[in-house]
Design an enzyme around this catalytic site. Structure first.
Site, PDB file in Angstrom:
ATOM      1  N   GLU A   1      -3.670   7.633  -3.835  1.00  0.00           N
ATOM      2  CA  GLU A   1      -3.634   6.386  -3.073  1.00  0.00           C
ATOM      3  C   GLU A   1      -3.530   5.210  -4.038  1.00  0.00           C
ATOM      4  O   GLU A   1      -4.365   5.058  -4.933  1.00  0.00           O
ATOM      5  CB  GLU A   1      -4.900   6.253  -2.227  1.00  0.00           C
ATOM      6  CG  GLU A   1      -4.934   5.005  -1.368  1.00  0.00           C
ATOM      7  CD  GLU A   1      -6.256   4.855  -0.625  1.00  0.00           C
ATOM      8  OE1 GLU A   1      -6.241   4.285   0.473  1.00  0.00           O
ATOM      9  OE2 GLU A   1      -7.296   5.296  -1.155  1.00  0.00           O
TER      10      GLU A   1
ATOM     11  N   TYR B   1       0.857  -1.198   0.000  1.00  0.00           N
ATOM     12  CA  TYR B   1       0.000   0.000   0.000  1.00  0.00           C
ATOM     13  C   TYR B   1       0.885   1.237   0.000  1.00  0.00           C
ATOM     14  O   TYR B   1       1.878   1.308   0.739  1.00  0.00           O
ATOM     15  CB  TYR B   1      -0.892   0.011   1.247  1.00  0.00           C
ATOM     16  CG  TYR B   1      -1.676   1.290   1.415  1.00  0.00           C
ATOM     17  CD1 TYR B   1      -2.958   1.414   0.900  1.00  0.00           C
ATOM     18  CD2 TYR B   1      -1.116   2.382   2.079  1.00  0.00           C
ATOM     19  CE1 TYR B   1      -3.669   2.602   1.042  1.00  0.00           C
ATOM     20  CE2 TYR B   1      -1.815   3.567   2.220  1.00  0.00           C
ATOM     21  CZ  TYR B   1      -3.094   3.672   1.696  1.00  0.00           C
ATOM     22  OH  TYR B   1      -3.786   4.843   1.829  1.00  0.00           O
TER      23      TYR B   1
END
Length: 431
Positions: free
Chosen positions: A241, A153
Site C-alpha cells: 500500500e 493512493y
C-alpha cells in the site's frame, strides 16, 4: 472501473488486520499478537522498494546523533526530514520524554539534525498508538524532503473474490482510503491482475490515468506500478500500500510512504525479509509465545485460556465473559501441537501474576488429546501449579487423555462441555 463492490473489496483487504480482533473490543486493554504479522520499520520497507527500482526519497539510517548529522550533510538536500523509527503511527504528533515534541521534523539547516537526533535517540516517544510510557527510539531516518504537488493512493492486495491480486487506486491520496470509499466511491478504481500474465501494459497505463497522472507522468507512474507489482511478487506480499504515491514539482512520481504486509507461509523462502522483523516493541510474552508457534494475545482478566483454534478461542473468551469471568489471554495452540508446546504454554500462562485460574478447552481433530494430557501433567508437576485448573477435552484419543488426567493424582477439575468448563473456572476464582 469504479463501483461499491470495488470499495468493499478494497476495504476488505485493507482492514483485514484490524477486523481479526473485533471480537476483543469489549475486553479493554488487549494487546495484539505481533508474531503473525511481520513488522518492518519505515526505512526497511523503503529499502525493499529501492531494491526493486521503486522511486523513493534519498535517505540514510542513523543510530547516533553524530551519524544523523553526517547523513544530513551527505544528503546535500534543500530540505531534510528527520523521522524517529518506531512501529506505532502518529509519530508526527508524538512527544518524547526528553521534552521534544514530534517524532518527525523538517529543517533546511542540516547542522540542527544532530541536536534533534540527540533528543530522539535513547528516549521514549509516546503517540496515540504506543503504551502510556511510550517506545524507546533506537534509530532515526534522515531523508531528503520533497515537495508534493499532488497525492494519490495506490495498493496491490490479495482479494479472495478475484482469486488473486488486484490493484486498487484513487486520485484522492494522502488520506484514509476508507473515507474516500465511503464518501466518493466513484474515485476508487480497481484492476484485476491475472496471476499468470502479471500487470499488463494497458492496465498499468489505465491505472496511472485514473490516478490523474498526465503526459510523461502517466508513463512514469505506469512504470512505478509495474515495479511495485514486481516487489509484491518478489517478497511474497499480501499487500503493498502506497499512500501517498505523489507527484513533485520537478516532474517525478515518488512513493513517499508505504506499508507492506507479508504472507507468513512464505517465511521459509523469505528468510532475509523475515530476519528484519523488529520484535523490540513487542510484548515479551507474545515474543516468547511466537518462538513455540503459539498465538498469544494478552488481556486484562484473570482466567487464562488454553485453546486450539482461533474460533474456539473466541468462543471460550466469550463464554467466560458470559458467566461473569474475564479472560486473561487468548492463547491458540493451533494444529500439530507437541508436548513441549503445551509445557511452554503453561509456563507463559503461570508467569502472568494476574492469572487466578486456567481453563483448557481442546477439541482434538488434528490435535491428539493424549498429547495435550501428557503435556498438562508434565507442566503441573514441574511448574508446581498453584492456581485452579479446569480441563475440557473432546475428540481424537479423548478417552486415553481422560485416563491420563484421572490417574495423574493432580488436582485437575474435568468439565463435560464448554459451558460447564467456563462455570467451573469462574467458580474456582470465587471460592
Amino acid at each position: 472501473m469504479a463501483a461499491s463492490m470495488v470499495s468493499q473489496a478494497a476495504l476488505r483487504g485493507l482492514q483485514l488486520s484490524s477486523s481479526k480482533h473485533l471480537f476483543l473490543d469489549k475486553f479493554k486493554g488487549y494487546r495484539l499478537s505481533s508474531r503473525r504479522w511481520l513488522n518492518l520499520q519505515e526505512y526497511q520497507s523503503k529499502k525493499l522498494m529501492e531494491q526493486s527500482g521503486v522511486a523513493v526519497q534519498r535517505f540514510y539510517v542513523a543510530d547516533t546523533a553524530s551519524e544523523a548529522l553526517e547523513a544530513a550533510k551527505r544528503l546535500n538536500a534543500k530540505e531534510i526530514v528527520l523521522k524517529a523509527q518506531i512501529l506505532a503511527g502518529g509519530r508526527g504528533k508524538g512527544v518524547f520524554d526528553s521534552g521534544l515534541k514530534g517524532g518527525v521534523h523538517l529543517t533546511k539547516d542540516p547542522t540542527v539534525v544532530g541536536d534533534l537526533a540527540k533528543k530522539m535517540l535513547g528516549f521514549n516517544l509516546s503517540t496515540k498508538q504506543t503504551p502510556k510510557e511510550g517506545v524507546k527510539v533506537k534509530t532515526v531516518m534522515v531523508a531528503e524532503a520533497l515537495d508534493i504537488t499532488r497525492e494519490t493512493y495506490f495498493a496491490i492486495l490479495m482479494d479472495r473474490s478475484c482469486n488473486g491480486p488486484v490493484m486498487v487506486g484513487s486520485p484522492q491520496g494522502g488520506m484514509d482510503i476508507e473515507e474516500v470509499a465511503a464518501s466518493t466511491p466513484e474515485l476508487i478504481f480497481k484492476e484485476v491482475i491475472d496471476i499468470f500474465e502479471g500487470v499488463r501494459e494497458d492496465q498499468a497505463l489505465r491505472m496511472a490515468s485514473n490516478l490523474g497522472f498526465k503526459g510523461p507522468l502517466e508513463r512514469q507512474a505506469a512504470d512505478q506500478i509495474k515495479k511495485l507489482y514486481d516487489l509484491f511478487l518478489k517478497v511474497d506480499a499480501t499487500q503493498v500500500e502506497v499512500n501517498p504515491l505523489g507527484e513533485t514539482p520537478e516532474g517525478q512520481v515518488v512513493c513517499f510512504d508505504a506499508k507492506i504486509n507479508f504472507d507468513d507461509n512464505a517465511e521459509f523462502r523469505q528468510k532475509a525479509v523475515f530476519a528484519m522483523d523488529d520484535m523490540s516493541e513487542s510484548d515479551p510474552t507474545e515474543s516468547e509465545a511466537a518462538k513455540w508457534d503459539l498465538k498469544y494475545i494478552g488481556l486484562d482478566g484473570n482466567i487464562a485460556c488454553f485453546v486450539n483454534g482461533a474460533g474456539l478461542a473466541m468462543a471460550t473468551c466469550d463464554i467466560i465473559d458470559l458467566h461473569g469471568g474475564k479472560p486473561a489471554n487468548f492463547l491458540d495452540l493451533g494444529g500439530g501441537v507437541q508436548e513441549r508446546q503445551v509445557y511452554e504454554a503453561f509456563k507463559l500462562l503461570t508467569a502472568d501474576p494476574k492469572v487466578e485460574a486456567i481453563l483448557v478447552n481442546i477439541f482434538g481433530g488434528i490435535v491428539n488429546c493424549a498429547i495435550i494430557a501428557n503435556g498438562i501433567t508434565k507442566a503441573c508437576r514441574e511448574l508446581e501449579l498453584k492456581v485452579p485448573l479446569v480441563v475440557r477435552l473432546e475428540g481424537t484419543n479423548v478417552q486415553e487423555a481422560k485416563r491420563i488426567l484421572a490417574e495423574s493424582g493432580l488436582p485437575i477439575t474435568s468439565a463435560e462441555n464448554l459451558e460447564d468448563a467456563a462455570k467451573k473456572a469462574v467458580a474456582a476464582i470465587k471460592k
